[in-house]
Write a protein that holds these residues in place. Structure first.
Motif, mmCIF file in Angstrom:
data_model
loop_
_atom_site.group_PDB
_atom_site.id
_atom_site.type_symbol
_atom_site.label_atom_id
_atom_site.label_comp_id
_atom_site.label_asym_id
_atom_site.label_seq_id
_atom_site.Cartn_x
_atom_site.Cartn_y
_atom_site.Cartn_z
ATOM 1 N N LYS A 77 17.043 11.028 11.456
ATOM 2 C CA LYS A 77 16.241 12.105 10.897
ATOM 3 C C LYS A 77 14.757 11.800 11.096
ATOM 4 O O LYS A 77 14.317 10.663 10.931
ATOM 5 N N LEU A 78 14.000 12.826 11.435
ATOM 6 C CA LEU A 78 12.561 12.702 11.626
ATOM 7 C C LEU A 78 11.830 13.131 10.355
ATOM 8 O O LEU A 78 12.090 14.205 9.812
ATOM 9 N N THR A 79 10.898 12.289 9.898
ATOM 10 C CA THR A 79 10.039 12.637 8.769
ATOM 11 C C THR A 79 8.644 12.951 9.300
ATOM 12 O O THR A 79 7.999 12.091 9.903
ATOM 13 N N LEU A 80 8.187 14.174 9.099
ATOM 14 C CA LEU A 80 6.863 14.589 9.536
ATOM 15 C C LEU A 80 5.854 14.328 8.426
ATOM 16 O O LEU A 80 6.126 14.596 7.259
ATOM 17 N N ASP A 81 4.689 13.816 8.799
ATOM 18 C CA ASP A 81 3.660 13.490 7.821
ATOM 19 C C ASP A 81 2.290 13.858 8.413
ATOM 20 O O ASP A 81 1.827 13.212 9.354
ATOM 21 N N ARG A 82 1.657 14.885 7.862
ATOM 22 C CA ARG A 82 0.373 15.341 8.396
ATOM 23 C C ARG A 82 -0.715 14.286 8.257
ATOM 24 O O ARG A 82 -1.747 14.353 8.952
ATOM 25 N N ARG A 83 -0.513 13.307 7.402
ATOM 26 C CA ARG A 83 -1.501 12.250 7.243
ATOM 27 C C ARG A 83 -1.590 11.360 8.478
ATOM 28 O O ARG A 83 -2.561 10.613 8.651
ATOM 29 N N GLY A 122 -17.009 20.911 9.687
ATOM 30 C CA GLY A 122 -15.587 20.802 9.364
ATOM 31 C C GLY A 122 -14.926 19.519 9.823
ATOM 32 O O GLY A 122 -13.745 19.300 9.545
ATOM 33 N N ALA A 123 -15.664 18.647 10.541
ATOM 34 C CA ALA A 123 -15.061 17.402 11.027
ATOM 35 C C ALA A 123 -14.858 16.422 9.876
ATOM 36 O O ALA A 123 -15.638 16.391 8.927
ATOM 37 N N GLU A 124 -13.783 15.635 9.973
ATOM 38 C CA GLU A 124 -13.548 14.582 8.989
ATOM 39 C C GLU A 124 -14.552 13.453 9.170
ATOM 40 O O GLU A 124 -14.943 13.135 10.295
ATOM 41 N N THR A 125 -14.920 12.823 8.087
ATOM 42 C CA THR A 125 -15.635 11.559 8.193
ATOM 43 C C THR A 125 -14.619 10.471 8.519
ATOM 44 O O THR A 125 -13.408 10.647 8.330
ATOM 45 N N LYS A 126 -15.118 9.342 8.972
ATOM 46 C CA LYS A 126 -14.212 8.221 9.233
ATOM 47 C C LYS A 126 -13.530 7.786 7.941
ATOM 48 O O LYS A 126 -12.343 7.433 7.951
ATOM 49 N N ALA A 127 -14.243 7.826 6.813
ATOM 50 C CA ALA A 127 -13.655 7.436 5.531
ATOM 51 C C ALA A 127 -12.442 8.304 5.199
ATOM 52 O O ALA A 127 -11.393 7.794 4.777
ATOM 53 N N GLN A 128 -12.546 9.608 5.397
ATOM 54 C CA GLN A 128 -11.423 10.509 5.112
ATOM 55 C C GLN A 128 -10.248 10.233 6.033
ATOM 56 O O GLN A 128 -9.084 10.240 5.601
ATOM 57 N N TRP A 129 -10.553 10.004 7.287
ATOM 58 C CA TRP A 129 -9.523 9.715 8.290
ATOM 59 C C TRP A 129 -8.785 8.424 7.951
ATOM 60 O O TRP A 129 -7.542 8.394 7.892
ATOM 61 N N VAL A 130 -9.541 7.358 7.699
ATOM 62 C CA VAL A 130 -8.936 6.061 7.394
ATOM 63 C C VAL A 130 -8.091 6.136 6.123
ATOM 64 O O VAL A 130 -6.961 5.617 6.070
ATOM 65 N N GLN A 131 -8.599 6.773 5.092
ATOM 66 C CA GLN A 131 -7.905 6.805 3.807
ATOM 67 C C GLN A 131 -6.543 7.478 3.908
ATOM 68 O O GLN A 131 -5.567 7.011 3.312
ATOM 69 N N ARG A 132 -6.440 8.555 4.681
ATOM 70 C CA ARG A 132 -5.135 9.221 4.770
ATOM 71 C C ARG A 132 -4.138 8.409 5.600
ATOM 72 O O ARG A 132 -2.944 8.381 5.285
ATOM 73 N N ILE A 133 -4.630 7.743 6.671
ATOM 74 C CA ILE A 133 -3.729 6.890 7.455
ATOM 75 C C ILE A 133 -3.226 5.734 6.597
ATOM 76 O O ILE A 133 -2.026 5.412 6.585
ATOM 77 N N TYR A 134 -4.112 5.096 5.862
ATOM 78 C CA TYR A 134 -3.710 3.987 4.986
ATOM 79 C C TYR A 134 -2.708 4.461 3.930
ATOM 80 O O TYR A 134 -1.741 3.743 3.618
ATOM 81 N N ILE A 150 6.821 4.906 14.363
ATOM 82 C CA ILE A 150 5.758 5.818 13.935
ATOM 83 C C ILE A 150 5.147 6.442 15.181
ATOM 84 O O ILE A 150 4.671 5.734 16.072
ATOM 85 N N VAL A 151 5.169 7.761 15.253
ATOM 86 C CA VAL A 151 4.574 8.472 16.386
ATOM 87 C C VAL A 151 3.267 9.105 15.910
ATOM 88 O O VAL A 151 3.260 9.943 15.012
ATOM 89 N N THR A 152 2.177 8.684 16.522
ATOM 90 C CA THR A 152 0.861 9.152 16.089
ATOM 91 C C THR A 152 -0.012 9.403 17.307
ATOM 92 O O THR A 152 0.478 9.709 18.395
ATOM 93 N N HIS A 153 -1.318 9.273 17.151
ATOM 94 C CA HIS A 153 -2.299 9.612 18.181
ATOM 95 C C HIS A 153 -3.104 8.377 18.555
ATOM 96 O O HIS A 153 -3.185 7.417 17.783
ATOM 97 N N GLY A 154 -3.748 8.417 19.727
ATOM 98 C CA GLY A 154 -4.481 7.255 20.213
ATOM 99 C C GLY A 154 -5.570 6.780 19.283
ATOM 100 O O GLY A 154 -5.758 5.582 19.078
ATOM 101 N N GLY A 155 -6.302 7.718 18.687
ATOM 102 C CA GLY A 155 -7.354 7.328 17.751
ATOM 103 C C GLY A 155 -6.802 6.779 16.454
ATOM 104 O O GLY A 155 -7.276 5.754 15.948
ATOM 105 N N SER A 156 -5.787 7.435 15.923
ATOM 106 C CA SER A 156 -5.219 7.014 14.642
ATOM 107 C C SER A 156 -4.499 5.675 14.736
ATOM 108 O O SER A 156 -4.310 4.998 13.725
ATOM 109 N N LEU A 157 -4.102 5.292 15.944
ATOM 110 C CA LEU A 157 -3.458 3.996 16.136
ATOM 111 C C LEU A 157 -4.315 2.858 15.581
ATOM 112 O O LEU A 157 -3.799 1.900 14.998
ATOM 113 N N THR A 158 -5.634 2.960 15.753
ATOM 114 C CA THR A 158 -6.534 1.922 15.242
ATOM 115 C C THR A 158 -6.280 1.659 13.764
ATOM 116 O O THR A 158 -6.186 0.510 13.329
ATOM 117 N N PHE A 159 -6.143 2.719 12.983
ATOM 118 C CA PHE A 159 -6.058 2.540 11.545
ATOM 119 C C PHE A 159 -4.642 2.250 11.073
ATOM 120 O O PHE A 159 -4.446 1.685 9.993
#
Length: 212
Positions: A77-83, A122-134, A150-159
């Motif tokens: 089963k796949l669990t989707l997570d917008r974070r 409307g762009a996220e700050t890095k703080a908002q981006w990092v907090q949701r990934i964490y 975990i399937v994610t994106h190239g940028g989000s991989l960092t966090f």
């Protein structure tokens, strides 16, 4: 022993169209679709038959398509997570990359970087981006499963990696663990010392088959 396999989705339409990704909901290209099959096969070769596997993904089309290909091979089963999404670039999403490049204000070399305003509405700050990934990673790692994908994106991989090694959020403003599109990053925790290892970062050897 826990092993995480972190997939950065393969080629998507925004890559070849030269537009900004972020939360723009692009799909995999035909090359990306073939690469997703190679990713699934590479993961199948690494994970023992009969092992318990959990599968998580960003809910954007390009990651969901990749994860669905993996899930079909493992019958899980796949669990989707917008974070687990990529950073939001606000009104720049889906616009030509050069539109963003003309307006983007890079973070300073020193000083406030986490809440830095990049100049794009409307762009996220890095703080908002990092907090949701964490936050997403905290929930995933609370689950007692030995093999998690975990399937994610190239940028989000960092966090994802920064969270894995327990880097404090306030120290993540200089972190960069990005891997190429279609890559697999392998993370492992041992049961004795409970140390967390980055076994491989951005491995793309499996993509050779997709390019033939």
């Amino acid at each position: 022993m826990r092993t995480l396999y972190v997939v950065a989705h393969p080629e998507a339409t925004h890559h070849v169209e030269g537009v900004v990704g972020g939360w723009y909901d692009s799909r995999l290209t035909p090359v990306g679709v073939r690469a997703a099959v190679s990713i699934a096969q590479a993961l199948r070769a690494q994970i023992p038959d009969g092992a318990e596997v959990e599968l998580f993904s960003s809910d954007l089309q390009r990651t969901r398509q990749t994860a669905e290909t993996v899930g079909a091979l493992f019958d899980v089963k796949l669990t989707l997570d917008r974070r687990l999404r990529e950073k939001s670039y606000g009104e720049a999403g889906g616009r030509p990359q050069e539109w963003l490049d003309r307006r983007f204000i890079p973070p300073p070399a020193a000083g406030e970087r986490m809440d830095h305003d990049e100049g794009v509405k409307g762009a996220e700050t890095k703080a908002q981006w990092v907090q949701r990934i964490y936050a997403a990673m905290d929930e995933i790692l609370q689950r007692p499963c030995e093999h998690q994908i975990i399937v994610t994106h190239g940028g989000s991989l960092t966090f994802v990696v920064a969270s894995w090694i327990k880097m404090p959020i306030e120290s993540a403003d200089y972190a960069s663990f990005r891997g190429p599109s279609g890559s697999i990053t392998t993370l492992r925790e041992d049961d004795f010392f409970h140390t967390r290892q980055v076994v491989s970062l951005g491995d793309t050897r499996h993509l050779d088959a997709a390019q033939r």
